[in-house]
Design a protein around this motif. Structure first.
Motif, mmCIF file in Angstrom:
data_model
loop_
_atom_site.group_PDB
_atom_site.id
_atom_site.type_symbol
_atom_site.label_atom_id
_atom_site.label_comp_id
_atom_site.label_asym_id
_atom_site.label_seq_id
_atom_site.Cartn_x
_atom_site.Cartn_y
_atom_site.Cartn_z
ATOM 1 N N MET A 1 0.665 -1.286 0.073
ATOM 2 C CA MET A 1 -0.070 0.100 0.265
ATOM 3 C C MET A 1 0.969 1.246 -0.014
ATOM 4 S SD MET A 1 -2.617 1.098 2.839
ATOM 5 C CE MET A 1 -3.684 -0.446 2.537
ATOM 6 N N THR A 2 0.627 2.351 -0.931
ATOM 7 C CA THR A 2 1.413 3.372 -0.839
ATOM 8 C C THR A 2 0.714 4.507 -0.177
ATOM 9 O OG1 THR A 2 2.134 2.612 -3.074
ATOM 10 C CG2 THR A 2 2.354 4.974 -2.391
ATOM 11 N N SER A 3 1.517 5.013 0.570
ATOM 12 C CA SER A 3 0.906 6.109 1.533
ATOM 13 C C SER A 3 1.529 7.681 0.971
ATOM 14 C CB SER A 3 1.365 6.221 3.070
ATOM 15 O OG SER A 3 0.767 4.863 3.463
ATOM 16 N N ALA A 4 0.803 8.658 1.343
ATOM 17 C CA ALA A 4 1.357 9.954 0.908
ATOM 18 C C ALA A 4 2.548 10.276 1.570
ATOM 19 C CB ALA A 4 0.110 11.034 1.173
ATOM 20 N N SER A 5 3.360 11.002 0.995
ATOM 21 C CA SER A 5 4.756 11.305 1.366
ATOM 22 C C SER A 5 4.545 12.212 2.694
ATOM 23 C CB SER A 5 5.644 12.028 0.539
ATOM 24 O OG SER A 5 4.810 13.249 0.020
ATOM 25 N N THR A 6 3.394 13.175 2.704
ATOM 26 C CA THR A 6 3.146 13.963 3.787
ATOM 27 C C THR A 6 1.828 13.566 4.294
ATOM 28 O OG1 THR A 6 4.445 15.836 2.782
ATOM 29 C CG2 THR A 6 3.042 16.505 4.512
ATOM 30 N N PRO A 7 1.743 12.732 5.554
ATOM 31 C CA PRO A 7 0.270 12.491 6.014
ATOM 32 C C PRO A 7 -0.508 13.714 6.244
ATOM 33 C CG PRO A 7 2.011 11.332 6.887
ATOM 34 C CD PRO A 7 2.883 12.403 6.069
ATOM 35 N N LEU A 8 -1.550 13.456 5.790
ATOM 36 C CA LEU A 8 -2.921 14.482 6.032
ATOM 37 C C LEU A 8 -2.858 14.773 7.775
ATOM 38 C CD1 LEU A 8 -5.258 16.098 4.775
ATOM 39 C CD2 LEU A 8 -6.614 14.357 5.721
ATOM 40 N N ALA A 9 -2.608 13.969 8.490
ATOM 41 C CA ALA A 9 -2.473 14.100 10.003
ATOM 42 C C ALA A 9 -1.958 13.018 10.660
ATOM 43 C CB ALA A 9 -3.939 14.605 10.485
ATOM 44 N N PRO A 10 -1.393 13.231 11.822
ATOM 45 C CA PRO A 10 -0.594 12.201 12.585
ATOM 46 C C PRO A 10 -1.634 10.886 12.830
ATOM 47 C CG PRO A 10 -0.871 14.004 14.063
ATOM 48 C CD PRO A 10 -1.208 14.436 12.598
ATOM 49 N N ARG A 11 -1.342 9.557 12.806
ATOM 50 C CA ARG A 11 -2.500 8.666 13.156
ATOM 51 C C ARG A 11 -2.468 8.289 14.726
ATOM 52 N NH1 ARG A 11 -3.179 3.206 13.553
ATOM 53 N NH2 ARG A 11 -1.039 2.874 13.740
ATOM 54 N N LEU A 12 -1.385 8.835 15.249
ATOM 55 C CA LEU A 12 -1.357 8.652 16.624
ATOM 56 C C LEU A 12 -0.620 9.798 17.191
ATOM 57 C CD1 LEU A 12 0.204 4.837 16.798
ATOM 58 C CD2 LEU A 12 -1.926 5.648 17.544
ATOM 59 N N PRO A 13 -0.728 9.829 18.659
ATOM 60 C CA PRO A 13 -0.215 11.033 19.427
ATOM 61 C C PRO A 13 1.176 11.279 19.083
ATOM 62 C CG PRO A 13 -1.524 9.914 20.762
ATOM 63 C CD PRO A 13 -1.583 9.115 19.760
ATOM 64 N N VAL A 14 1.384 12.663 18.892
ATOM 65 C CA VAL A 14 2.721 12.868 18.594
ATOM 66 C C VAL A 14 3.488 14.108 19.533
ATOM 67 C CG1 VAL A 14 2.911 12.540 16.302
ATOM 68 C CG2 VAL A 14 2.144 14.754 16.917
ATOM 69 N N MET A 15 4.743 14.169 19.887
ATOM 70 C CA MET A 15 5.142 14.911 20.914
ATOM 71 C C MET A 15 4.836 16.548 20.229
ATOM 72 S SD MET A 15 6.531 15.964 23.964
ATOM 73 C CE MET A 15 7.022 14.216 24.577
ATOM 74 N N GLY A 16 4.474 17.312 20.961
ATOM 75 C CA GLY A 16 4.565 18.908 20.814
ATOM 76 C C GLY A 16 4.423 19.649 21.759
ATOM 77 N N TRP A 17 4.622 21.103 21.747
ATOM 78 C CA TRP A 17 4.814 21.988 22.928
ATOM 79 C C TRP A 17 3.289 21.702 23.716
ATOM 80 C CZ3 TRP A 17 9.404 22.161 23.395
ATOM 81 C CH2 TRP A 17 10.083 22.628 22.365
ATOM 82 N N GLN A 18 2.198 21.533 22.833
ATOM 83 C CA GLN A 18 0.870 21.314 23.706
ATOM 84 C C GLN A 18 0.923 19.939 24.405
ATOM 85 O OE1 GLN A 18 1.486 20.610 20.349
ATOM 86 N NE2 GLN A 18 0.585 18.705 20.184
ATOM 87 N N THR A 19 1.758 19.223 24.344
ATOM 88 C CA THR A 19 1.762 17.793 25.025
ATOM 89 C C THR A 19 1.741 18.262 26.633
ATOM 90 O OG1 THR A 19 2.860 16.637 23.479
ATOM 91 C CG2 THR A 19 3.065 15.854 25.538
ATOM 92 N N PHE A 20 2.473 19.345 27.087
ATOM 93 C CA PHE A 20 2.769 19.539 28.664
ATOM 94 C C PHE A 20 1.520 20.581 28.991
ATOM 95 C CE2 PHE A 20 6.621 18.787 26.236
ATOM 96 C CZ PHE A 20 7.153 17.626 26.906
ATOM 97 N N ARG A 21 0.529 20.727 28.095
ATOM 98 C CA ARG A 21 -0.646 21.743 28.952
ATOM 99 C C ARG A 21 -1.522 20.980 29.527
ATOM 100 N NH1 ARG A 21 -1.795 24.722 23.137
ATOM 101 N NH2 ARG A 21 0.359 25.917 22.901
ATOM 102 N N GLY A 22 -2.204 21.738 30.550
ATOM 103 C CA GLY A 22 -3.189 20.959 31.090
ATOM 104 C C GLY A 22 -2.909 20.172 32.626
#
Length: 413
Positions: A1-22
């Motif tokens: 199966m061929t996937s797009a080189s740039t996914p539309l959105a991450p399928r699973l959680p990813v690390m980001g600055w927002q990870t540390f909010r709340g």
């Protein structure tokens, strides 16, 4: 199966600055709050360890639902046991009436699953197993947070398991929790240094790949691109007149067996189905420190709130169409969903197109060989018609809207 080189959105959680909010603690209980839990390398490793904890070994029988991911079956076969598949009803609950008539007397354990992160009632499966001396393994791979009836998820089984990667921005990880006082935690070996470093690097790389680490995205991607160039192997030189090696011929999949037949007769059948058994030493390895830190130290309230908000957003956007419908039209109050299950009338070829475009969607259509056809079973039908749309905490509103656009375009009546 061929996937797009740039996914539309991450399928699973990813690390980001927002990870540390709340807030640090969530309003819902988590399997990570369990008083007797241990972190493992993966959810399927946790299943294997759970089976070992309750004494499953060669020639034992384990009851597995017809609606499953192959990683739910592989641990059973790895230990030399047999998987016997049982049907589920249209809510995802085990068909205890069928099990009453057809379950083998020698069954040693039963895997019962909280599908999609929407907790299933567990009182009846618990009572059914108790009456027959069968160990109940509560599969919380989709349900890290929530309550099932009067107990937190993970509180009903003799043993419970979960998957960390589905809820936290970690590249690996599972949870094993014990409820029976006579069961003992397995001894796990420390992860080697190279794996410790790789896990930390993978966490940063995934975040940068999806532009979640503003200010560092370009630097991190550049470092990994350079590493890839340096590690790229040289193409082997071929002598004049030689031909490239041919792929091994693939045999046809075995015919479905009767309801009580083992999941497969030989290990070759699993290979033919492109499904592999588990690396036993890896399953008995401790989780890396980086993945453990991410899973246990980042704030959890944002995870629960965002997933519920995203589920509700998809629920409102994907109603009223003859081509598809939400499988669960109401979000239970005591749940933090893993995915949004969407029933699609004609899922193919649209599903492959969604994957090609990089839409964060999956489908459990790779059933283990030998899954029977049983009257009144929703499991096999779900494996074809139910798409699992991402609704995790690290999706933006724009990414959710893009998912909706593709669903309407590809499956709308």
């Amino acid at each position: 199966m061929t996937s797009a080189s740039t996914p539309l959105a991450p399928r699973l959680p990813v690390m980001g600055w927002q990870t540390f909010r709340g807030a640090r603690d969530a309003t819902l209980p988590s399997l990570l709050d369990h008083s007797r839990h241990q972190l493992t390398t993966s959810g399927r490793a946790a299943i294997l360890l759970a089976l070992e904890c309750v004494g499953v070994g060669p020639h034992d029988v384990v009851l597995v639902p017809t609606y499953h991911c192959p990683t739910m079956v592989a641990p059973v076969l790895t230990l030399g046991a047999q998987a016997v598949f049982y049907p589920i009803d249209d809510t995802g609950a085990p068909r205890l009436d069928w099990l009453e008539q057809h379950a083998p007397r020698q069954a040693k354990a039963m895997l019962a699953t909280h599908y999609f992160g929407l907790p299933q009632p567990m009182e009846s499966p618990r009572a059914w197993c108790d009456a027959r001396g069968i160990a109940l393994i509560e599969d919380c791979a989709h349900a890290m947070f929530g309550r099932s009836g009067t107990r937190a998820v993970g509180g009903w089984g003799d043993v419970a398991i979960a998957s960390l990667t589905k809820f936290f921005p970690a590249p690996e990880g599972g949870v094993l929790a014990l409820n029976r006082p006579d069961l003992h935690m397995p001894l796990l070996t420390p992860a080697p240094l190279i794996q410790q470093v790789k896990a930390a690097a993978d966490i940063l790389h995934m975040g940068a790949s999806h532009d979640r680490l503003t200010g560092l995205n370009g630097l991190i991607r550049g470092v990994f691109a350079l590493r890839g160039l340096l590690r790229r192997p040289q193409a082997p030189r071929m002598s004049t007149g030689s031909a490239p090696p041919s792929a091994n011929p693939t045999r046809s999949s075995p015919s479905p067996s009767p309801a009580l037949a083992p999941a497969m007769d030989t290990l070759d059948d699993a290979v033919d189905a492109n499904m592999s058994l588990i690396d036993l030493p890896l399953s008995h390895r401790a989780l890396t420190r980086a993945s453990a830190w991410v899973s246990t130290e980042i704030p959890r309230q944002r995870i629960v709130q965002a997933r519920r908000r995203h589920y509700e957003r998809l629920l409102q956007a994907l109603q009223g169409n003859d081509g598809f419908r939400p499988l669960r039209p109401q979000l239970p109050a005591d749940s933090a969903p893993y995915v949004f299950p969407l029933w699609v009338r004609t899922p193919d070829p649209g599903y492959l197109e969604m994957r090609r475009l990089g839409v964060p969607v999956s489908r459990w259509d790779r059933l283990w060989p030998g899954v029977p056809s049983i009257d009144g079973d929703a499991g096999v039908s779900w494996s074809h018609h139910v798409l699992q749309l991402a609704c995790h905490q690290d999706l933006s509103d724009q990414e959710l809207d893009a998912i909706v656009v593709q669903v309407r375009r590809l499956f709308g009546a």
